[in-house]
Design an enzyme around this catalytic site. Structure first.
Site, PDB file in Angstrom:
ATOM      1  N   LEU A  66      12.150   6.315  -4.803  1.00 29.11           N
ATOM      2  CA  LEU A  66      13.807   5.881  -3.581  1.00 29.11           C
ATOM      3  C   LEU A  66      14.080   5.044  -4.572  1.00 29.11           C
ATOM      4  CD1 LEU A  66      12.314   7.365   0.072  1.00 29.11           C
ATOM      5  CD2 LEU A  66      13.670   8.436  -2.627  1.00 29.11           C
ATOM      6  N   GLY A 111       8.950   9.041  -4.670  1.00 34.91           N
ATOM      7  CA  GLY A 111       9.594   9.243  -5.101  1.00 34.91           C
ATOM      8  C   GLY A 111       9.723  10.050  -6.218  1.00 34.91           C
ATOM      9  N   ASN A 135       2.437   5.833  -3.787  1.00 35.42           N
ATOM     10  CA  ASN A 135       2.046   4.720  -3.890  1.00 35.42           C
ATOM     11  C   ASN A 135       1.957   3.783  -2.354  1.00 35.42           C
ATOM     12  OD1 ASN A 135       4.115   4.585  -4.830  1.00 35.42           O
ATOM     13  ND2 ASN A 135       3.914   2.410  -5.919  1.00 35.42           N
ATOM     14  N   GLU A 136       2.961   4.974  -1.478  1.00 30.07           N
ATOM     15  CA  GLU A 136       3.930   4.045  -0.295  1.00 30.07           C
ATOM     16  C   GLU A 136       3.232   2.968   0.593  1.00 30.07           C
ATOM     17  OE1 GLU A 136       4.223   6.999  -1.699  1.00 30.07           O
ATOM     18  OE2 GLU A 136       5.925   7.987  -1.453  1.00 30.07           O
TER      19      GLU A 136
END
Ligand code: CO8
Length: 260
Positions: A66, A111, A135-136
């Protein structure tokens, strides 16, 4: 300018190749998401199309996920619109009637990884510089339940626990080892290999393959379809928090500094 989504449909083979071309990193902005969803829906509706290869036209990058600037300093209305488009992309890809192969020819965090996970098969270029994973948590944000489910359905519970909590980014070899990608190929062979794999998937009668896919994915898809508005509200509320905005800002600064 030129479209960031290049679509090439080979009617004889029944296969479309979709290439993302939004430099520098194929960040999924609202504009790119909208174009991509439109392109995918068109192929979905095209009888001549049976299979889809998703890949990148940006050297070294599949997709950086994103576009972080879409989540930073935006109105609630805009954030909601953005998140609906992210949901729509996943619903289209994960639930596609087409056989879908991701040719992951570059780095693919967050994303980007989700797009790959939403295909039926993943081929990755065996270049140790490339990384893939959800990896958020490293950004101080949390992968939504449907990101988690897509990962869980692919790598299993134990690998998903480590992967999501630590926000792990895997080299191609590591990703292959846990089953996050299905095979590795030398970079220059990836498109040819994607065509070969697609031919295998298309050798199966469509209706049988589609019903099997749906049987395996319907529950996961329905979970989001039934909670779509609540998921948008959750996202907007979470991402708007001061602490989260600060955390995203720090991460963006870190990305920029890395170069200097
Ligand atoms: N969004 C916006 N801009 C980005 C992004 C991004 N995701 N990634 C990179 N950029 C920018 C960089 O800041 C840089 O900008 P500038 O040229 O102005 O300094 C430019 O793109 C080029 O980036 P790099 O110099 O870093 O390029 P490299 O080729 O060295 O590296 C990478 C490419 C590996 C893709 C690297 O840029 C990277 O790691 N990017 C960050 C990727 C990332 O962490 N994405 C996570 C996005 S969040 C997400 O997708 C899911 C969120 C789920 C929401 C849950 C909320 C509840």
């Amino acid at each position: 300018g030129a479209s960031p989504v290049l679509v090439e449909l080979d009617e004889r083979a029944g296969v479309a190749v979709v290439r993302l071309q939004q430099p520098p990193v194929n960040g999924l902005s609202l504009a790119l998401l909208t174009e991509l969803c439109l392109a995918l829906q068109k192929l979905e509706d095209r009888r001549a199309c049976r299979g889809l290869v998703l890949t990148s036209a940006v050297p070294g990058i599949f997709s950086a996920g994103l576009d972080i600037t879409e989540m930073f300093g935006r109105s609630e209305e805009r954030l909601g619109e953005f998140w609906r488009a992210v949901q729509q992309l996943w619903i289209l890809l994960y639930g596609s009637r087409l056989a879908t192969v991701a040719a992951v020819n570059g780095s693919s965090p967050a994303g980007g990884c989700l797009m790959a996970l939403s295909c039926d098969y993943r081929i990755m270029a065996d270049n140790p510089k490339y990384k893939i994973g959800l990896n958020e948590t490293r950004l101080g944000i949390v992968a939504p339940f449907w990101f988690k489910d897509a990962l869980l359905n692919t790598v299993g519970h134990r690998a998903a626990e480590r992967s999501l909590q630590l926000g792990l980014l895997y080299s191609p070899q590591e990703a292959f080892k846990i089953g996050l990608v299905d095979e590795l190929v030398p970079e220059e062979k990836i498109q040819a290999r994607a065509a070969e794999v697609m031919a295998q998937w298309l050798a199966i009668p469509d209706h049988a393959r589609q019903l099997s896919k749906s049987a395996l994915r319907k529950q996961t898809l329905d979970h989001l379809l039934m909670h779509r508005e609540a998921d948008i509200q959750d996202f907007v509320r979470f991402i708007s928090r001061d602490a989260i905005q600060k955390s995203l800002q720090k991460y963006m600064e870190m990305l920029k500094q890395k170069k200097a």
